[in-house]
Enzyme design. Structure first.
Site, short mmCIF file in Angstrom:
data_model
loop_
_atom_site.label_atom_id
_atom_site.label_comp_id
_atom_site.label_asym_id
_atom_site.label_seq_id
_atom_site.Cartn_x
_atom_site.Cartn_y
_atom_site.Cartn_z
N LYS A 219 0.84 -1.20 0.00
CA LYS A 219 0.00 0.00 0.00
C LYS A 219 0.88 1.25 0.00
O LYS A 219 0.70 2.15 -0.80
CB LYS A 219 -0.91 -0.03 1.23
CG LYS A 219 -1.84 1.14 1.35
CD LYS A 219 -2.82 0.95 2.49
CE LYS A 219 -3.59 2.22 2.75
NZ LYS A 219 -4.56 2.07 3.84
N GLU A 225 10.56 -4.67 4.60
CA GLU A 225 10.67 -6.09 4.21
C GLU A 225 10.32 -6.27 2.74
O GLU A 225 11.01 -6.98 1.99
CB GLU A 225 9.71 -6.95 5.06
CG GLU A 225 10.04 -7.04 6.53
CD GLU A 225 9.35 -5.97 7.35
OE1 GLU A 225 8.99 -4.90 6.79
OE2 GLU A 225 9.17 -6.18 8.56
N GLY A 280 -4.88 -2.22 5.36
CA GLY A 280 -4.10 -3.37 4.89
C GLY A 280 -4.78 -4.69 5.17
O GLY A 280 -4.93 -5.55 4.28
N ARG A 281 -5.22 -4.89 6.41
CA ARG A 281 -5.81 -6.20 6.77
C ARG A 281 -7.24 -6.35 6.27
O ARG A 281 -7.87 -7.37 6.50
CB ARG A 281 -5.71 -6.41 8.28
CG ARG A 281 -6.32 -5.32 9.12
CD ARG A 281 -5.88 -5.43 10.58
NE ARG A 281 -6.34 -4.32 11.39
CZ ARG A 281 -5.70 -3.15 11.50
NH1 ARG A 281 -4.58 -2.94 10.84
NH2 ARG A 281 -6.17 -2.19 12.28
N GLU A 366 -4.73 -7.26 15.28
CA GLU A 366 -4.20 -5.94 14.92
C GLU A 366 -5.32 -4.89 14.98
O GLU A 366 -5.07 -3.72 15.22
CB GLU A 366 -3.57 -5.97 13.52
CG GLU A 366 -2.53 -4.87 13.34
CD GLU A 366 -1.76 -4.94 12.03
OE1 GLU A 366 -2.36 -5.30 10.99
OE2 GLU A 366 -0.56 -4.65 12.03
N HIS A 397 -4.95 -33.91 17.66
CA HIS A 397 -3.85 -34.79 18.10
C HIS A 397 -2.73 -33.99 18.72
O HIS A 397 -1.62 -34.49 18.86
CB HIS A 397 -3.35 -35.63 16.91
CG HIS A 397 -4.42 -36.57 16.43
ND1 HIS A 397 -4.49 -37.89 16.82
CD2 HIS A 397 -5.50 -36.35 15.64
CE1 HIS A 397 -5.56 -38.45 16.26
NE2 HIS A 397 -6.19 -37.52 15.54
N LYS A 517 9.53 -0.88 14.58
CA LYS A 517 10.07 -0.47 13.27
C LYS A 517 11.18 0.56 13.46
O LYS A 517 12.23 0.50 12.84
CB LYS A 517 8.98 0.17 12.41
CG LYS A 517 8.00 -0.80 11.78
CD LYS A 517 7.14 -0.05 10.77
CE LYS A 517 5.90 -0.82 10.41
NZ LYS A 517 4.95 -0.05 9.61
C1 G6Q Z 1 -2.51 -3.94 8.09
C2 G6Q Z 1 -1.28 -3.27 8.44
C3 G6Q Z 1 -0.02 -3.95 7.94
C4 G6Q Z 1 0.32 -3.67 6.49
C5 G6Q Z 1 1.76 -4.11 6.25
C6 G6Q Z 1 2.19 -3.91 4.82
O1 G6Q Z 1 -3.60 -3.54 8.34
O2 G6Q Z 1 -1.35 -1.94 8.04
O3 G6Q Z 1 -0.05 -5.34 8.13
O4 G6Q Z 1 -0.56 -4.31 5.64
O5 G6Q Z 1 2.62 -3.43 7.11
O6 G6Q Z 1 2.10 -2.57 4.48
P1 G6Q Z 1 2.24 -2.11 2.99
O7 G6Q Z 1 1.13 -2.73 2.20
O8 G6Q Z 1 2.19 -0.62 3.01
O9 G6Q Z 1 3.58 -2.64 2.51
#
Ligand code: G6Q
Length: 555
Positions: A219, A225, A280-281, A366, A397, A517
């Site tokens: 996003k 990462e 994001g989620r 989250e 199990h 971070k």
């Molecule tokens: C979700 C968070 C988080 C995000 C990641 C990736 O709700 O905001 O999990 O999706 O940190 O972020 P980017 O899509 O910006 O790389």
């Protein structure tokens, strides 16, 4: 002076949740309910299994094995009214900025609105924007699936690697697993998320660069990462294909940040956008789902969206007392806050849903793992429980021992389907028999008298007693298809909003991930510095950094 909301309506002064009369009524009621066993609740109502069940968007929701009675539900619904749940739901669907700490609208529901709907936010019809992107995605996916989108050397793409993390990974991974039997198996999809280089190396080790397409999903397009992995992918691609022009044929981006995408070297014509009102989620049904659409095709992707939308419409329109996500969310509140159950297991009896618990961990924890209200005051009561799980029957199990006989209660969600996803249909009956047996065993247990009646030696009786009275929901749909998956995800998304509304927290921010971070950036410099750095952390962190540098030969 009283405050007003965006529409000029007076907002009553916030009252601490635990001091609300509706909360206190539930506490008094819980004192009674804690003494009642599910055996008694079932004995008191021969039709409890139908009275405490509900259908919506293709899902049957059985909550009869929860430690609730009609009074519990009445009191929970009163609490929901007092916490203005209806208003919160309406505000989300209207596009109000209910993500207050980030000052954003929360409009994942717009991602699945049918083309004919209109939703104007800040003067723009967001539904039209959504469908414009869906069309571009569909055209792209059709070309890749048909082999018409060629790599730099002119051969068709057969491998797709999605690079992203968190919300830009967990949804696509989960959906790919969940819908495997609807996927085009000639397209090989892989996912890279961890900054541990092994994740990337393992994902590409047997791939042909000439046939590989990377989707960089981010996003913000600034996530450390994802950018590290995207640069590794770029080098891997260029090392093999030896020409910068190859990037345009082997990289596409999903992002809201055109500038950064261009800076990375991806042609904006190969970028699929979304908007800051998609968290994001909550984004697996936006362009972040490009890998899902590549795998199942545009038509199936639309079925997925239709499943989401069916649950959205139910959530928006059904009365609170017959509203599946509302009841699911309120029962979660009951378990967490009034029965003191701090653990929530999600147990899909479907191998294809093996990544679903991981997906839900992010969605729920989250979103609602917060300690202050919108106004920044302590919530004052427990918030999100620990969410975890594994597919049945494997969990049986291993950790089910604790669920049945441990000293800590775990609230369980069982998820199953009536139709088999394989030709081994007799095994499917066995699978579902296991699921139903677990719910029954957890609820009713086995008394000492029953154990003794089986002739068990006295010394062993305590070991073989099951207290029961352990609550579970059972969710059952006809088959695991895109529509059922969409509706299931929407159910949990909305249940999350319901709980956030009760706790009065912002379910759509995630400030809790920031501190780590910032510290990472500083420590990364210290780990790799050529000259021994002056360390000013605590003595533990300092010692660990020194040891790491020494063993890496950096000291
Ligand atoms: C979700 C968070 C988080 C995000 C990641 C990736 O709700 O905001 O999990 O999706 O940190 O972020 P980017 O899509 O910006 O790389």
């Amino acid at each position: 002076m009283s405050k007003t909301d965006q529409r000029g309506q007076r907002v009553p002064p916030a009252r601490a949740l635990a001091s609300r009369p509706q909360w206190q009524a539930l506490q008094r009621h819980a004192a009674t309910m804690r003494k009642r066993h599910l055996r008694d609740l079932f004995a008191a109502d021969a039709d409890r299994g139908t009275h405490f069940a509900l259908e919506a968007a293709g899902w049957h929701f059985d909550y009869a094995k929860q430690r609730v009675d009609a009074e519990t539900l009445k009191l929970l619904l009163r609490l929901a009214e007092a916490c203005a749940l209806r208003e919160r739901i309406a505000a989300m669907f209207r596009g109000d900025r209910i993500n207050t700490s980030e000052d954003r609208a929360v409009l994942h529901v717009a991602l699945r609105m049918p083309r004919k709907r209109r939703l104007i936010v800040d003067g723009v019809d967001v539904v039209a924007q959504v469908h414009a992107v869906l069309e571009r995605m569909a055209a792209f996916c059709d070309r890749v699936r048909a082999g018409a989108w060629r790599g730099h050397t002119g051969v068709a793409i057969r491998h797709v690697v999605n690079i992203g993390i968190g919300g830009s990974d967990l949804g696509p991974v989960m959906a790919h697993e969940a819908l495997r039997q609807h996927c085009d198996r000639s397209l090989d999809l892989r996912f890279v998320s961890n900054v541990d280089g092994s994740d990337f190396v393992e994902a590409v080790r047997d791939l042909d660069p000439a046939r590989t397409l990377f989707i960089v999903c981010s996003k913000t397009f600034t996530t450390q990462e994802t950018l590290a992995n995207a640069h590794a992918a770029r080098r891997w691609c260029l090392d093999a294909l030896g020409d910068e022009r190859a990037i345009a044929r082997h990289f596409v981006a999903v992002s809201t940040n055109r500038g950064e995408v261009e800076k990375f070297g991806i042609d904006p014509a190969n970028m699929f956008g979304f908007w800051d009102w998609v968290g994001g989620r909550y984004s697996m049904d936006s362009a972040i789902g490009l890998s899902t659409m590549l795998a199942i095709g545009p038509a199936r992707f639309r079925e997925l969206l239709a499943g989401f939308h069916a649950m959205d419409e139910h959530f928006r329109k059904a009365p609170l007392a017959r509203n599946l996500p509302v009841l699911h969310g309120l029962i979660g509140i009951w378990n967490t806050n009034f029965l003191g159950i701090a653990s929530h297991a999600v147990l899909p009896y479907a191998q294809y849903l093996k990544r679903f618990p991981a997906y839900l961990q992010q969605l729920l924890m989250e979103s609602n793992g917060k300690r202050v209200t919108h106004a920044g005051k302590p919530v004052g009561v427990d918030t999100c429980p620990i969410v975890w799980g594994e597919p049945g029957t494997n969990g049986q199990h291993s950790f089910y021992q604790l669920i049945h006989q441990g000293t800590r209660a775990v609230a369980c969600d069982f998820i199953g389907f009536c139709e088999s996803t394989s030709a081994l249909t007799a095994q499917h009956d066995l699978l579902i028999a296991n699921m139903l047996a677990q719910g029954e065993a957890l609820a009713f247990g086995k008394t000492a008298a029953q154990v003794r009646a089986e002739g068990v030696p006295a010394a062993l009786v305590p070991h073989k007693v099951f207290d029961g009275n352990r609550p579970s929901n059972t969710m059952l749909a006809r088959r695991l298809d895109p529509a059922a998956l969409g509706a299931l995800v929407a159910l949990y998304e909305h249940s999350t909003l319901v709980q956030g509304a009760i706790w009065d927290i912002d379910s759509f921010d995630q400030w809790g991930v920031e501190l780590g971070k910032v510290l990472t950036r500083r420590i990364a410099d210290e780990l790799s510095a050529a000259k021994t750095p002056r360390l000013t952390h605590d003595s533990s962190t300092n010692a660990l950094i020194r040891r790491y540098r020494r063993l890496r030969g950096n000291s």
